[in-house]
Design an enzyme around this catalytic site. Structure first.
Site, PDB file in Angstrom:
ATOM      1  N   ALA A  87      -7.778   0.311 -13.812  1.00 10.35           N
ATOM      2  CA  ALA A  87      -6.952   0.029 -14.986  1.00 10.35           C
ATOM      3  C   ALA A  87      -6.913  -1.454 -15.340  1.00 10.35           C
ATOM      4  CB  ALA A  87      -5.531   0.546 -14.748  1.00 10.35           C
ATOM      5  N   ARG A  96     -13.714  -9.676  -6.056  1.00  8.71           N
ATOM      6  CA  ARG A  96     -13.825 -10.669  -7.119  1.00  8.71           C
ATOM      7  C   ARG A  96     -13.634 -12.065  -6.522  1.00  8.71           C
ATOM      8  NH1 ARG A  96     -11.241  -6.131  -9.275  1.00  8.71           N
ATOM      9  NH2 ARG A  96     -12.400  -5.178 -11.010  1.00  8.71           N
ATOM     10  N   LYS A 109      -7.864   7.145 -10.216  1.00  3.44           N
ATOM     11  CA  LYS A 109      -7.252   6.011 -10.892  1.00  3.44           C
ATOM     12  C   LYS A 109      -6.647   6.449 -12.225  1.00  3.44           C
ATOM     13  CE  LYS A 109      -8.591   2.876  -7.879  1.00  3.44           C
ATOM     14  NZ  LYS A 109      -7.689   1.957  -7.171  1.00  3.44           N
ATOM     15  N   ASP A 140      -3.342   6.302  -8.750  1.00  3.24           N
ATOM     16  CA  ASP A 140      -3.185   4.865  -8.548  1.00  3.24           C
ATOM     17  C   ASP A 140      -3.305   4.161  -9.893  1.00  3.24           C
ATOM     18  OD1 ASP A 140      -3.244   2.224  -7.779  1.00  3.24           O
ATOM     19  OD2 ASP A 140      -4.993   2.412  -6.475  1.00  3.24           O
ATOM     20  N   GLU A 165      -0.276  -2.885  -1.209  1.00  2.42           N
ATOM     21  CA  GLU A 165      -1.617  -3.342  -0.848  1.00  2.42           C
ATOM     22  C   GLU A 165      -1.932  -4.763  -1.285  1.00  2.42           C
ATOM     23  OE1 GLU A 165      -4.839  -2.085  -4.089  1.00  2.42           O
ATOM     24  OE2 GLU A 165      -3.767  -0.345  -3.316  1.00  2.42           O
ATOM     25  N   HIS A 184      -4.335   0.211   3.087  1.00  2.00           N
ATOM     26  CA  HIS A 184      -5.273   0.087   1.971  1.00  2.00           C
ATOM     27  C   HIS A 184      -6.661  -0.335   2.444  1.00  2.00           C
ATOM     28  CE1 HIS A 184      -7.195  -2.669  -1.077  1.00  2.00           C
ATOM     29  NE2 HIS A 184      -7.101  -1.559  -1.775  1.00  2.00           N
TER      30      HIS A 184
END
Length: 375
Positions: A25, A61, A175, A204, A256, A306
Protein backbone atom coordinates in the site's frame (compact mmCIF):
# COMPACT_ATOMS: atom_id res chain seq x y z
CA UNK A 1 39.68 -22.77 33.01
CA UNK A 2 40.15 -19.46 31.16
CA UNK A 3 37.23 -18.11 29.20
CA UNK A 4 37.20 -18.31 25.43
CA UNK A 5 37.68 -14.99 23.64
CA UNK A 6 36.63 -13.47 20.33
CA UNK A 7 39.55 -13.38 17.91
CA UNK A 8 37.95 -12.46 14.58
CA UNK A 9 34.95 -10.49 13.31
CA UNK A 10 33.86 -10.10 9.67
CA UNK A 11 31.09 -7.80 8.47
CA UNK A 12 29.58 -8.13 5.00
CA UNK A 13 27.12 -5.91 3.17
CA UNK A 14 25.05 -8.09 0.82
CA UNK A 15 22.43 -6.96 -1.70
CA UNK A 16 19.71 -9.50 -2.47
CA UNK A 17 17.87 -8.78 -5.75
CA UNK A 18 14.19 -9.68 -5.88
CA UNK A 19 12.89 -11.57 -8.88
CA UNK A 20 10.08 -9.04 -9.42
CA UNK A 21 9.42 -5.53 -8.07
CA UNK A 22 7.18 -5.73 -5.01
CA UNK A 23 4.42 -3.25 -4.13
CA UNK A 24 2.30 -2.83 -1.03
CA UNK A 25 0.00 0.00 0.00
CA UNK A 26 2.91 2.40 0.56
CA UNK A 27 3.61 2.20 -3.17
CA UNK A 28 0.00 2.60 -4.26
CA UNK A 29 -0.41 5.66 -2.04
CA UNK A 30 2.76 7.22 -3.48
CA UNK A 31 4.92 7.07 -0.35
CA UNK A 32 7.49 4.61 -1.67
CA UNK A 33 8.72 3.09 -4.91
CA UNK A 34 8.39 -0.64 -5.64
CA UNK A 35 10.98 -2.70 -3.80
CA UNK A 36 13.56 -4.36 -6.05
CA UNK A 37 16.22 -5.49 -3.54
CA UNK A 38 16.98 -6.00 0.14
CA UNK A 39 20.23 -4.95 1.83
CA UNK A 40 21.65 -7.39 4.38
CA UNK A 41 24.34 -6.97 7.00
CA UNK A 42 26.03 -10.24 7.94
CA UNK A 43 28.31 -10.71 10.95
CA UNK A 44 30.62 -13.71 11.31
CA UNK A 45 32.37 -14.16 14.65
CA UNK A 46 35.11 -16.64 15.56
CA UNK A 47 36.79 -17.43 18.89
CA UNK A 48 40.23 -18.66 19.90
CA UNK A 49 38.74 -22.07 20.77
CA UNK A 50 37.41 -22.43 17.22
CA UNK A 51 33.73 -21.65 17.80
CA UNK A 52 31.85 -19.66 15.17
CA UNK A 53 28.56 -17.85 14.82
CA UNK A 54 26.76 -16.05 12.00
CA UNK A 55 24.01 -13.46 12.24
CA UNK A 56 22.27 -11.00 10.01
CA UNK A 57 20.14 -7.88 9.89
CA UNK A 58 18.53 -6.20 6.93
CA UNK A 59 17.00 -3.07 5.50
CA UNK A 60 14.36 -2.75 2.80
CA UNK A 61 14.95 0.16 0.45
CA UNK A 62 17.20 2.78 2.12
CA UNK A 63 19.35 2.17 5.18
CA UNK A 64 21.58 -0.78 4.38
CA UNK A 65 24.80 1.23 3.86
CA UNK A 66 24.13 3.16 7.08
CA UNK A 67 23.81 -0.06 9.08
CA UNK A 68 27.05 -1.35 7.63
CA UNK A 69 28.87 1.91 8.31
CA UNK A 70 27.74 2.06 11.94
CA UNK A 71 28.62 -1.57 12.59
CA UNK A 72 32.12 -0.99 11.17
CA UNK A 73 32.72 1.76 13.71
CA UNK A 74 31.93 -0.35 16.77
CA UNK A 75 32.66 -3.97 15.79
CA UNK A 76 36.35 -3.88 16.69
CA UNK A 77 35.24 -3.60 20.32
CA UNK A 78 34.28 -7.28 20.16
CA UNK A 79 37.88 -8.47 19.99
CA UNK A 80 39.07 -10.06 23.20
CA UNK A 81 35.58 -10.28 24.68
CA UNK A 82 34.04 -13.43 26.14
CA UNK A 83 31.34 -14.42 23.61
CA UNK A 84 29.18 -15.80 26.42
CA UNK A 85 28.70 -12.33 27.87
CA UNK A 86 26.18 -11.32 25.23
CA UNK A 87 24.26 -8.79 27.33
CA UNK A 88 27.40 -7.00 28.49
CA UNK A 89 28.95 -7.01 25.02
CA UNK A 90 25.71 -5.67 23.53
CA UNK A 91 25.67 -2.77 25.99
CA UNK A 92 29.33 -2.03 25.28
CA UNK A 93 28.69 -1.68 21.55
CA UNK A 94 25.43 0.18 22.09
CA UNK A 95 27.08 2.83 24.22
CA UNK A 96 30.03 3.07 21.85
CA UNK A 97 27.61 4.50 19.29
CA UNK A 98 25.08 6.11 21.62
CA UNK A 99 25.75 9.59 20.27
CA UNK A 100 23.37 8.80 17.41
CA UNK A 101 20.79 7.22 19.70
CA UNK A 102 19.77 3.80 20.98
CA UNK A 103 17.19 2.91 18.36
CA UNK A 104 16.87 2.92 14.58
CA UNK A 105 20.10 2.40 12.65
CA UNK A 106 22.16 2.50 15.85
CA UNK A 107 20.56 -0.68 17.18
CA UNK A 108 19.80 -2.30 13.83
CA UNK A 109 23.53 -2.18 13.07
CA UNK A 110 24.13 -4.28 16.18
CA UNK A 111 21.47 -6.87 15.37
CA UNK A 112 23.67 -8.95 13.08
CA UNK A 113 26.40 -9.05 15.74
CA UNK A 114 23.98 -9.94 18.51
CA UNK A 115 22.37 -12.72 16.45
CA UNK A 116 25.83 -14.07 15.60
CA UNK A 117 26.72 -14.25 19.30
CA UNK A 118 23.55 -16.19 20.07
CA UNK A 119 24.16 -18.48 17.11
CA UNK A 120 27.70 -19.10 18.37
CA UNK A 121 26.48 -19.84 21.89
CA UNK A 122 23.92 -22.37 20.69
CA UNK A 123 26.38 -24.00 18.27
CA UNK A 124 28.93 -24.35 21.06
CA UNK A 125 26.26 -26.06 23.17
CA UNK A 126 25.33 -28.33 20.25
CA UNK A 127 21.71 -27.16 20.43
CA UNK A 128 19.24 -25.43 18.11
CA UNK A 129 18.81 -21.88 19.34
CA UNK A 130 15.19 -22.59 20.34
CA UNK A 131 16.37 -25.39 22.64
CA UNK A 132 19.07 -23.19 24.16
CA UNK A 133 16.46 -20.53 24.95
CA UNK A 134 14.01 -23.09 26.33
CA UNK A 135 11.43 -23.97 23.69
CA UNK A 136 7.76 -24.66 24.31
CA UNK A 137 7.25 -26.44 20.99
CA UNK A 138 9.14 -28.06 18.13
CA UNK A 139 7.09 -26.44 15.37
CA UNK A 140 5.19 -23.17 15.01
CA UNK A 141 2.07 -22.10 13.11
CA UNK A 142 3.08 -20.39 9.89
CA UNK A 143 1.44 -18.16 7.29
CA UNK A 144 2.56 -16.89 3.91
CA UNK A 145 2.80 -13.22 2.90
CA UNK A 146 4.96 -13.21 -0.22
CA UNK A 147 2.10 -14.27 -2.50
CA UNK A 148 -0.33 -11.57 -1.44
CA UNK A 149 1.27 -8.29 -2.49
CA UNK A 150 -0.76 -5.63 -4.26
CA UNK A 151 1.25 -5.70 -7.48
CA UNK A 152 -0.08 -9.21 -8.16
CA UNK A 153 -3.40 -9.69 -10.00
CA UNK A 154 -6.03 -11.42 -7.90
CA UNK A 155 -5.82 -14.65 -9.93
CA UNK A 156 -2.12 -14.84 -9.19
CA UNK A 157 -2.77 -14.20 -5.49
CA UNK A 158 -5.23 -17.09 -5.43
CA UNK A 159 -2.84 -19.41 -7.25
CA UNK A 160 -0.02 -18.62 -4.84
CA UNK A 161 -2.34 -19.10 -1.87
CA UNK A 162 -3.18 -22.58 -3.11
CA UNK A 163 0.51 -23.36 -3.66
CA UNK A 164 1.35 -22.22 -0.12
CA UNK A 165 -1.32 -24.39 1.43
CA UNK A 166 -0.19 -27.37 -0.64
CA UNK A 167 3.36 -26.78 0.61
CA UNK A 168 2.23 -27.22 4.22
CA UNK A 169 1.87 -23.55 5.16
CA UNK A 170 -1.10 -22.97 7.43
CA UNK A 171 -2.38 -19.44 6.78
CA UNK A 172 -2.52 -16.76 4.10
CA UNK A 173 -1.95 -13.02 4.47
CA UNK A 174 -2.76 -10.51 1.75
CA UNK A 175 -1.96 -6.83 1.46
CA UNK A 176 -4.66 -4.16 1.62
CA UNK A 177 -4.59 -0.37 2.03
CA UNK A 178 -5.29 0.75 -1.52
CA UNK A 179 -6.64 4.26 -2.13
CA UNK A 180 -10.02 2.66 -2.93
CA UNK A 181 -11.02 0.52 0.05
CA UNK A 182 -13.71 -1.15 -2.05
CA UNK A 183 -10.96 -2.70 -4.17
CA UNK A 184 -9.44 -4.14 -0.99
CA UNK A 185 -12.75 -5.64 0.02
CA UNK A 186 -13.22 -7.26 -3.38
CA UNK A 187 -9.74 -8.83 -3.31
CA UNK A 188 -10.23 -10.03 0.23
CA UNK A 189 -13.63 -11.58 -0.49
CA UNK A 190 -12.19 -13.35 -3.54
CA UNK A 191 -9.36 -14.87 -1.53
CA UNK A 192 -11.67 -15.96 1.30
CA UNK A 193 -13.99 -17.64 -1.19
CA UNK A 194 -11.03 -19.33 -2.87
CA UNK A 195 -9.35 -20.79 0.22
CA UNK A 196 -12.54 -21.47 2.20
CA UNK A 197 -13.72 -20.42 5.63
CA UNK A 198 -11.47 -22.75 7.61
CA UNK A 199 -8.08 -21.46 6.41
CA UNK A 200 -6.56 -18.74 8.64
CA UNK A 201 -6.57 -15.42 6.75
CA UNK A 202 -4.88 -12.15 7.70
CA UNK A 203 -4.65 -8.69 6.07
CA UNK A 204 -1.93 -6.04 6.23
CA UNK A 205 -2.55 -2.35 5.46
CA UNK A 206 1.09 -1.24 5.97
CA UNK A 207 0.09 1.88 7.96
CA UNK A 208 -1.86 3.49 5.12
CA UNK A 209 -5.27 4.23 6.71
CA UNK A 210 -6.53 7.03 8.89
CA UNK A 211 -8.56 6.10 11.97
CA UNK A 212 -11.98 6.44 10.34
CA UNK A 213 -11.06 4.33 7.30
CA UNK A 214 -9.53 1.64 9.48
CA UNK A 215 -12.64 1.45 11.65
CA UNK A 216 -14.99 1.23 8.66
CA UNK A 217 -12.85 -1.49 7.07
CA UNK A 218 -12.66 -3.42 10.32
CA UNK A 219 -16.41 -3.38 10.73
CA UNK A 220 -16.95 -4.40 7.09
CA UNK A 221 -14.80 -7.54 7.41
CA UNK A 222 -15.86 -8.80 10.84
CA UNK A 223 -17.86 -11.65 9.31
CA UNK A 224 -14.82 -12.98 7.42
CA UNK A 225 -13.22 -14.24 10.63
CA UNK A 226 -9.78 -12.75 10.01
CA UNK A 227 -6.96 -13.78 12.32
CA UNK A 228 -5.90 -10.14 12.48
CA UNK A 229 -5.80 -6.75 10.77
CA UNK A 230 -2.16 -5.68 10.60
CA UNK A 231 -0.80 -2.13 10.77
CA UNK A 232 -4.08 -0.37 9.98
CA UNK A 233 -2.61 2.94 11.21
CA UNK A 234 0.72 4.72 11.47
CA UNK A 235 3.11 2.57 13.48
CA UNK A 236 3.48 5.25 16.16
CA UNK A 237 -0.26 5.86 16.64
CA UNK A 238 -0.60 3.76 19.78
CA UNK A 239 -3.80 5.52 20.85
CA UNK A 240 -5.47 4.95 17.48
CA UNK A 241 -4.56 1.28 17.47
CA UNK A 242 -5.88 0.97 21.02
CA UNK A 243 -9.23 2.43 19.98
CA UNK A 244 -9.48 -0.04 17.10
CA UNK A 245 -8.56 -2.96 19.34
CA UNK A 246 -11.33 -1.93 21.72
CA UNK A 247 -13.93 -1.33 19.00
CA UNK A 248 -13.42 -4.42 16.83
CA UNK A 249 -13.78 -8.14 17.41
CA UNK A 250 -11.03 -8.82 14.87
CA UNK A 251 -7.63 -8.68 16.58
CA UNK A 252 -5.25 -5.82 15.79
CA UNK A 253 -1.60 -6.62 15.02
CA UNK A 254 1.27 -4.14 14.85
CA UNK A 255 4.86 -3.46 15.91
CA UNK A 256 7.06 -4.53 13.01
CA UNK A 257 8.27 -1.03 12.17
CA UNK A 258 9.34 -0.11 15.70
CA UNK A 259 13.07 -0.13 16.31
CA UNK A 260 13.48 -0.40 20.08
CA UNK A 261 12.04 -2.12 23.12
CA UNK A 262 11.02 1.29 24.47
CA UNK A 263 8.79 1.94 21.46
CA UNK A 264 7.08 -1.41 21.95
CA UNK A 265 6.53 -0.68 25.63
CA UNK A 266 4.33 2.24 24.59
CA UNK A 267 2.23 -0.12 22.46
CA UNK A 268 1.90 -2.59 25.30
CA UNK A 269 1.01 0.00 27.91
CA UNK A 270 -1.62 1.54 25.61
CA UNK A 271 -3.15 -1.90 24.92
CA UNK A 272 -2.68 -0.98 21.26
CA UNK A 273 -2.38 -4.53 19.91
CA UNK A 274 -3.80 -7.97 20.44
CA UNK A 275 -0.91 -9.45 18.45
CA UNK A 276 2.54 -7.89 18.78
CA UNK A 277 4.90 -8.21 15.82
CA UNK A 278 8.46 -7.33 16.81
CA UNK A 279 11.29 -7.81 14.34
CA UNK A 280 14.53 -8.95 16.01
CA UNK A 281 16.84 -7.29 13.43
CA UNK A 282 14.90 -4.03 13.76
CA UNK A 283 14.89 -3.88 17.56
CA UNK A 284 18.58 -4.67 17.77
CA UNK A 285 18.81 -8.43 17.86
CA UNK A 286 17.82 -11.40 19.97
CA UNK A 287 18.86 -9.82 23.28
CA UNK A 288 16.37 -6.98 22.83
CA UNK A 289 13.71 -9.31 21.41
CA UNK A 290 13.84 -11.51 24.50
CA UNK A 291 13.35 -8.52 26.79
CA UNK A 292 10.36 -7.49 24.74
CA UNK A 293 8.90 -10.99 24.62
CA UNK A 294 8.85 -11.16 28.41
CA UNK A 295 6.86 -7.92 28.55
CA UNK A 296 4.47 -9.07 25.83
CA UNK A 297 3.77 -12.37 27.56
CA UNK A 298 3.16 -10.59 30.86
CA UNK A 299 0.60 -8.39 29.08
CA UNK A 300 -1.15 -11.45 27.62
CA UNK A 301 -0.34 -10.64 23.99
CA UNK A 302 -0.07 -13.06 21.11
CA UNK A 303 3.18 -13.00 19.14
CA UNK A 304 3.80 -12.99 15.38
CA UNK A 305 7.35 -11.82 14.60
CA UNK A 306 7.88 -9.98 11.35
CA UNK A 307 9.92 -11.40 8.41
CA UNK A 308 13.31 -13.18 8.93
CA UNK A 309 11.81 -16.61 9.66
CA UNK A 310 15.33 -18.04 9.89
CA UNK A 311 15.70 -16.16 13.20
CA UNK A 312 12.12 -15.80 14.35
CA UNK A 313 11.21 -19.48 14.16
CA UNK A 314 13.51 -20.11 17.12
CA UNK A 315 12.26 -17.13 19.09
CA UNK A 316 8.61 -17.99 18.47
CA UNK A 317 9.21 -21.58 19.57
CA UNK A 318 10.44 -20.20 22.90
CA UNK A 319 7.40 -17.95 23.48
CA UNK A 320 4.93 -19.28 26.08
CA UNK A 321 1.78 -18.51 24.06
CA UNK A 322 1.07 -20.20 20.73
CA UNK A 323 2.62 -17.85 18.13
CA UNK A 324 2.77 -17.44 14.36
CA UNK A 325 5.83 -17.19 12.09
CA UNK A 326 5.76 -15.37 8.76
CA UNK A 327 6.88 -17.43 5.78
CA UNK A 328 8.97 -15.66 3.14
CA UNK A 329 11.02 -17.63 0.66
CA UNK A 330 12.91 -14.51 -0.45
CA UNK A 331 15.95 -15.27 1.70
CA UNK A 332 16.40 -18.83 0.45
CA UNK A 333 19.27 -18.01 -1.95
CA UNK A 334 21.36 -16.67 0.95
CA UNK A 335 21.60 -20.02 2.73
CA UNK A 336 22.45 -23.64 1.97
CA UNK A 337 19.64 -25.04 4.14
CA UNK A 338 15.84 -24.76 3.97
CA UNK A 339 13.11 -24.74 6.59
CA UNK A 340 10.44 -27.42 6.51
CA UNK A 341 6.69 -26.73 6.59
CA UNK A 342 4.08 -29.40 7.13
CA UNK A 343 0.57 -29.54 8.46
CA UNK A 344 0.35 -25.76 8.64
CA UNK A 345 3.45 -25.45 10.81
CA UNK A 346 7.13 -24.59 10.42
CA UNK A 347 9.50 -27.12 11.94
CA UNK A 348 12.39 -26.03 14.17
CA UNK A 349 15.54 -27.53 12.59
CA UNK A 350 17.61 -29.91 14.69
CA UNK A 351 20.84 -28.29 13.49
CA UNK A 352 22.86 -26.35 16.11
CA UNK A 353 22.39 -22.59 16.38
CA UNK A 354 20.11 -20.99 13.85
CA UNK A 355 20.88 -23.95 11.62
CA UNK A 356 22.09 -22.07 8.55
CA UNK A 357 25.30 -21.62 6.57
CA UNK A 358 25.88 -18.89 4.01
CA UNK A 359 25.66 -19.91 0.36
CA UNK A 360 28.17 -19.19 -2.37
CA UNK A 361 25.49 -17.03 -3.99
CA UNK A 362 25.37 -14.92 -0.84
CA UNK A 363 29.14 -14.45 -1.09
CA UNK A 364 28.80 -13.37 -4.72
CA UNK A 365 26.22 -10.75 -3.79
CA UNK A 366 28.58 -9.16 -1.26
CA UNK A 367 29.23 -5.50 -2.09
CA UNK A 368 31.50 -4.61 0.84
CA UNK A 369 33.37 -6.52 3.55
CA UNK A 370 35.64 -5.67 6.48
CA UNK A 371 37.48 -7.90 8.95
CA UNK A 372 38.99 -7.35 12.40
CA UNK A 373 41.37 -9.52 14.39
CA UNK A 374 43.02 -12.84 13.52
CA UNK A 375 41.33 -14.81 10.76
Amino acid sequence: MPADRIRHVALSSVTLPLNNPVSDAKVLTGRQKPMTEIAFLFAEIATHDGHRGTGFGYSKRAGGPAQYAHAKEVAEGLLGEDPSDIGRVYDKLLWAGASVGRSGVATQALAAIDVALWDLKARRAGLPLAKLLGSYRDDVRTYNTSGGFLHAPIEEVKEKASASLEAGIGGIKIKVGQPDTRADLRRLAAVREHIGDDVPLMVDANQQWDRATALRFGRAVEELGLVWIEEPLDAYDAEGHARLAEALDTPIATGEMLSSVAEHVRLIEARAADVIQPDAPRVGGITSFLRLATLADHAGLDLAPHFAMEIHLHLAAAYPREPWVEHFEWLDPLFEERLETRGGRMVVPDRPGLGFTLSEQCRRWTVARVEYGQA
